[in-house]
Design a protein around this motif. Structure first.
Motif, mmCIF file in Angstrom:
data_model
loop_
_atom_site.group_PDB
_atom_site.id
_atom_site.type_symbol
_atom_site.label_atom_id
_atom_site.label_comp_id
_atom_site.label_asym_id
_atom_site.label_seq_id
_atom_site.Cartn_x
_atom_site.Cartn_y
_atom_site.Cartn_z
ATOM 1 N N LYS A 1 -6.697 2.471 -4.548
ATOM 2 C CA LYS A 1 -5.759 2.520 -3.434
ATOM 3 C C LYS A 1 -5.956 1.365 -2.460
ATOM 4 C CE LYS A 1 -8.607 5.719 -0.742
ATOM 5 N NZ LYS A 1 -8.647 7.025 -0.101
ATOM 6 N N TRP A 2 -7.055 0.617 -2.574
ATOM 7 C CA TRP A 2 -7.314 -0.514 -1.680
ATOM 8 C C TRP A 2 -6.959 -1.847 -2.331
ATOM 9 C CZ3 TRP A 2 -7.997 1.592 2.810
ATOM 10 C CH2 TRP A 2 -8.625 2.824 2.907
ATOM 11 N N ALA A 3 -6.519 -1.849 -3.552
ATOM 12 C CA ALA A 3 -6.286 -3.092 -4.285
ATOM 13 C C ALA A 3 -5.183 -3.935 -3.668
ATOM 14 C CB ALA A 3 -5.965 -2.799 -5.738
ATOM 15 N N ASP A 4 -4.169 -3.326 -3.092
ATOM 16 C CA ASP A 4 -3.046 -4.084 -2.542
ATOM 17 C C ASP A 4 -3.372 -4.741 -1.205
ATOM 18 O OD1 ASP A 4 -1.541 -3.405 -4.724
ATOM 19 O OD2 ASP A 4 -0.696 -1.623 -3.768
ATOM 20 N N GLN A 5 -4.447 -4.356 -0.569
ATOM 21 C CA GLN A 5 -4.771 -4.906 0.738
ATOM 22 C C GLN A 5 -5.437 -6.276 0.655
ATOM 23 O OE1 GLN A 5 -7.025 -2.125 2.994
ATOM 24 N NE2 GLN A 5 -5.336 -0.672 3.193
ATOM 25 N N ASN B 1 -6.292 -9.939 -1.690
ATOM 26 C CA ASN B 1 -5.954 -10.791 -2.826
ATOM 27 C C ASN B 1 -7.159 -10.918 -3.735
ATOM 28 O OD1 ASN B 1 -3.402 -11.301 -1.875
ATOM 29 N ND2 ASN B 1 -4.026 -13.112 -0.727
#
Length: 62
Positions: free
Chosen positions: A44-48, A50
């Protein structure tokens, strides 16, 4: 002199453990060991942030 009583206790415990058979909920065990859903392990933190590889690629392209 107390070795006989100690040995008897260990023997009794070993017999109890040998014949011990706990109740097993096989349905729950199967659910736990089955293949998980794909969305269960989504980061769930991958999009925050790069990825480092993407940053290096973008720097080379510029």
């Amino acid at each position: 002199m107390g070795r006989g009583r100690q040995k008897a206790k260990h023997t009794k415990l070993a017999r109890e453990l040998k014949s011990y058979s706990p109740a097993v909920n096989y349905a729950a065990l199967e659910r736990e060991l089955a293949h998980p859903d794909d969305d269960q392990y989504v980061d769930k933190w991958a999009d925050q942030y790069n990825d480092e590889d993407e940053d290096e690629y973008q720097a080379q392209q510029a």
